[in-house]
Motif scaffolding. Structure first.
Motif, PDB file in Angstrom:
ATOM      1  N   LEU A  37       0.775  -1.308  -0.095  1.00 56.46           N
ATOM      2  CA  LEU A  37       0.218  -0.054  -0.086  1.00 56.46           C
ATOM      3  C   LEU A  37       0.896   1.253  -0.018  1.00 56.46           C
ATOM      4  N   PHE A  38       1.886   1.432   0.743  1.00 60.16           N
ATOM      5  CA  PHE A  38       2.979   2.355   0.820  1.00 60.16           C
ATOM      6  C   PHE A  38       3.443   2.614  -0.326  1.00 60.16           C
ATOM      7  N   PHE A  39       4.178   1.613  -1.065  1.00 60.53           N
ATOM      8  CA  PHE A  39       4.985   1.833  -2.128  1.00 60.53           C
ATOM      9  C   PHE A  39       4.484   1.600  -3.616  1.00 60.53           C
ATOM     10  N   THR A  40       2.976   1.232  -3.559  1.00 61.09           N
ATOM     11  CA  THR A  40       2.320   1.199  -4.777  1.00 61.09           C
ATOM     12  C   THR A  40       1.759   2.673  -5.183  1.00 61.09           C
ATOM     13  N   ILE A  41       2.522   3.340  -6.334  1.00 66.24           N
ATOM     14  CA  ILE A  41       2.078   4.836  -6.235  1.00 66.24           C
ATOM     15  C   ILE A  41       1.797   4.713  -7.853  1.00 66.24           C
ATOM     16  N   ALA A  42       0.458   5.444  -8.227  1.00 63.13           N
ATOM     17  CA  ALA A  42       0.021   5.993  -9.418  1.00 63.13           C
ATOM     18  C   ALA A  42       0.247   7.394  -9.591  1.00 63.13           C
ATOM     19  N   PRO A  43       0.461   8.016 -10.832  1.00 58.23           N
ATOM     20  CA  PRO A  43       0.425   9.496 -10.913  1.00 58.23           C
ATOM     21  C   PRO A  43      -0.666  10.160 -10.810  1.00 58.23           C
ATOM     22  N   ASP A  44      -1.486   9.882  -9.549  1.00 62.46           N
ATOM     23  CA  ASP A  44      -2.893  10.304  -9.353  1.00 62.46           C
ATOM     24  C   ASP A  44      -2.807  10.660  -7.788  1.00 62.46           C
ATOM     25  N   ASP A  45      -2.961  11.969  -7.463  1.00 68.83           N
ATOM     26  CA  ASP A  45      -2.719  12.512  -5.883  1.00 68.83           C
ATOM     27  C   ASP A  45      -3.731  11.691  -5.053  1.00 68.83           C
ATOM     28  N   LYS A  46      -4.818  11.617  -5.819  1.00 73.73           N
ATOM     29  CA  LYS A  46      -6.156  10.968  -5.126  1.00 73.73           C
ATOM     30  C   LYS A  46      -5.842   9.751  -4.537  1.00 73.73           C
ATOM     31  N   TYR A  47      -5.219   8.725  -5.638  1.00 73.14           N
ATOM     32  CA  TYR A  47      -4.777   7.512  -5.297  1.00 73.14           C
ATOM     33  C   TYR A  47      -3.779   7.152  -4.281  1.00 73.14           C
ATOM     34  N   ILE A  48      -2.776   8.164  -4.355  1.00 74.81           N
ATOM     35  CA  ILE A  48      -1.829   8.277  -3.415  1.00 74.81           C
ATOM     36  C   ILE A  48      -2.326   8.307  -1.944  1.00 74.81           C
ATOM     37  N   LYS A  49      -3.120   9.198  -1.950  1.00 67.95           N
ATOM     38  CA  LYS A  49      -3.653   9.649  -0.365  1.00 67.95           C
ATOM     39  C   LYS A  49      -4.649   8.664   0.188  1.00 67.95           C
ATOM     40  N   LYS A  92      10.079  16.104   0.452  1.00 68.41           N
ATOM     41  CA  LYS A  92      11.177  15.936  -0.793  1.00 68.41           C
ATOM     42  C   LYS A  92      10.821  15.865  -2.217  1.00 68.41           C
ATOM     43  N   GLY A  93       9.513  16.151  -2.280  1.00 71.80           N
ATOM     44  CA  GLY A  93       8.849  16.193  -3.573  1.00 71.80           C
ATOM     45  C   GLY A  93       8.640  14.963  -4.430  1.00 71.80           C
ATOM     46  N   PHE A  94       9.033  13.904  -3.448  1.00 73.80           N
ATOM     47  CA  PHE A  94       9.038  12.352  -4.273  1.00 73.80           C
ATOM     48  C   PHE A  94       7.694  12.347  -4.931  1.00 73.80           C
ATOM     49  N   TYR A  95       6.598  12.541  -4.508  1.00 75.20           N
ATOM     50  CA  TYR A  95       5.349  12.198  -5.062  1.00 75.20           C
ATOM     51  C   TYR A  95       4.865  13.078  -6.071  1.00 75.20           C
ATOM     52  N   ASN A  96       5.651  14.355  -6.081  1.00 78.98           N
ATOM     53  CA  ASN A  96       4.991  15.391  -7.225  1.00 78.98           C
ATOM     54  C   ASN A  96       6.011  14.857  -8.406  1.00 78.98           C
ATOM     55  N   GLN A  97       7.104  14.347  -8.099  1.00 82.04           N
ATOM     56  CA  GLN A  97       8.008  13.979  -9.419  1.00 82.04           C
ATOM     57  C   GLN A  97       7.448  12.491  -9.973  1.00 82.04           C
ATOM     58  N   ILE A  98       6.745  11.852  -9.408  1.00 78.48           N
ATOM     59  CA  ILE A  98       6.238  10.691  -9.710  1.00 78.48           C
ATOM     60  C   ILE A  98       4.898  11.143 -10.664  1.00 78.48           C
ATOM     61  N   ILE A  99       4.082  11.988 -10.220  1.00 80.58           N
ATOM     62  CA  ILE A  99       2.929  12.485 -10.868  1.00 80.58           C
ATOM     63  C   ILE A  99       3.455  13.297 -11.973  1.00 80.58           C
ATOM     64  N   ALA A 100       4.527  14.215 -11.951  1.00 81.26           N
ATOM     65  CA  ALA A 100       4.879  15.093 -12.971  1.00 81.26           C
ATOM     66  C   ALA A 100       5.630  14.201 -14.304  1.00 81.26           C
ATOM     67  N   SER A 101       6.167  13.133 -13.917  1.00 78.84           N
ATOM     68  CA  SER A 101       6.913  12.001 -14.970  1.00 78.84           C
ATOM     69  C   SER A 101       5.757  10.998 -15.169  1.00 78.84           C
ATOM     70  N   ASN A 102       4.761  10.890 -14.849  1.00 84.04           N
ATOM     71  CA  ASN A 102       3.538  10.141 -15.043  1.00 84.04           C
ATOM     72  C   ASN A 102       3.951   8.597 -15.077  1.00 84.04           C
ATOM     73  N   PHE A 141      10.000  -0.888  -8.279  1.00 81.93           N
ATOM     74  CA  PHE A 141      10.225  -0.526  -9.529  1.00 81.93           C
ATOM     75  C   PHE A 141       9.540   0.849  -9.924  1.00 81.93           C
ATOM     76  N   ILE A 142      10.181   1.569 -10.702  1.00 79.62           N
ATOM     77  CA  ILE A 142       9.727   2.995 -11.133  1.00 79.62           C
ATOM     78  C   ILE A 142       9.398   2.792 -12.504  1.00 79.62           C
ATOM     79  N   ASN A 143       8.461   2.631 -12.937  1.00 79.84           N
ATOM     80  CA  ASN A 143       8.293   2.483 -14.434  1.00 79.84           C
ATOM     81  C   ASN A 143       7.921   3.855 -14.909  1.00 79.84           C
ATOM     82  N   ARG A 144       8.736   4.519 -15.903  1.00 77.23           N
ATOM     83  CA  ARG A 144       8.659   5.714 -16.530  1.00 77.23           C
ATOM     84  C   ARG A 144       8.590   5.611 -17.992  1.00 77.23           C
TER      85      ARG A 144
END
Length: 204
Positions: free
Chosen positions: A80-92, A116-126, A152-155
């Motif tokens: 749950l903590f480390f599965t992240i999609a480029p969607d702020d609502k999903y992250i929260k 540190k802006g980690f989540y913003n970077q994920i969202i910005a880079s899709n 795994f960070i899939n860009r």
């Protein structure tokens, strides 16, 4: 002579009476123990419907299953903590779910990554971030765990692989809909999150 015979008979009767009473007490105690055991065993028996047919099954000892539940809780939290999609609502939403499984250390780590802006970077880079569990080690004497996995960070242009090693402690709490395993993770911290590989995606 007659008096001695009477005394012997009285002694024999007394011994027989005491023995009978003790035997009866033993039988009653054994009956109570047997009944209690039968009740306990019956409580472990449940019926499960299989195509409408009730099937008798036995519940396993809770403590035998507990290490499995500890590992399941640890894996669920990390997923749950480390599965992240480029969607702020999903992250929260994911963070909200995993914070029911951990003490304030999880909230502090989330705030640290956000600063540190980690989540913003994920969202910005899709990008999409996933985690793979390699192993989970438990120290039952200290209620301590070690989590080993990969992140795994899939860009769009590449897939970055990072080591993910964390540690913390766990304790039993009351089960709830938000914490069905009844386990609270404590004093959690990330030990290693170094990049190990980067695969460039082909543009063709």
């Amino acid at each position: 002579m007659l008096v001695k015979n009477i005394e012997k008979r009285i002694k024999v009767n007394k011994i027989v009476s005491i023995a009978a009473i003790l035997f009866a007490v033993v039988i009653v105690i054994a009956g109570f123990v047997f009944s209690y055991k039968m009740i306990q065993d019956s409580r472990k028996s449940i019926y499960v419907l299989d195509n409408g047919i009730p099937v008798l099954v036995k519940q396993t000892d809770v403590m035998l299953n507990r290490p499995v539940e500890y590992k399941a809780q640890i894996e669920l939290f990390h997923r749950l903590f480390f599965t992240i999609a480029p969607d702020d609502k999903y992250i929260k939403e994911n963070i909200q779910k995993c914070l029911y499984l951990i003490d304030d250390s999880g909230k502090k780590e989330y705030a640290n990554l956000r600063e540190k802006g980690f989540y913003n970077q994920i969202i910005a880079s899709n990008a999409i971030v996933t985690v793979q569990t390699d192993s989970i080690k438990l120290d039952s004497g200290k209620n301590r765990f070690m989590f080993y996995g990969k992140q795994f960070i899939n860009r769009k242009s590449s897939i970055i692989t990072r080591n993910l090693v964390t540690e913390g402690f766990y304790e039993d709490i009351i089960r709830s809909p938000n914490n069905p395993h009844g386990v609270l993770l404590k004093d959690w911290r990330i030990i290693n999150n170094d990049q190990t590989d980067e695969k460039i995606k082909s543009v063709y």
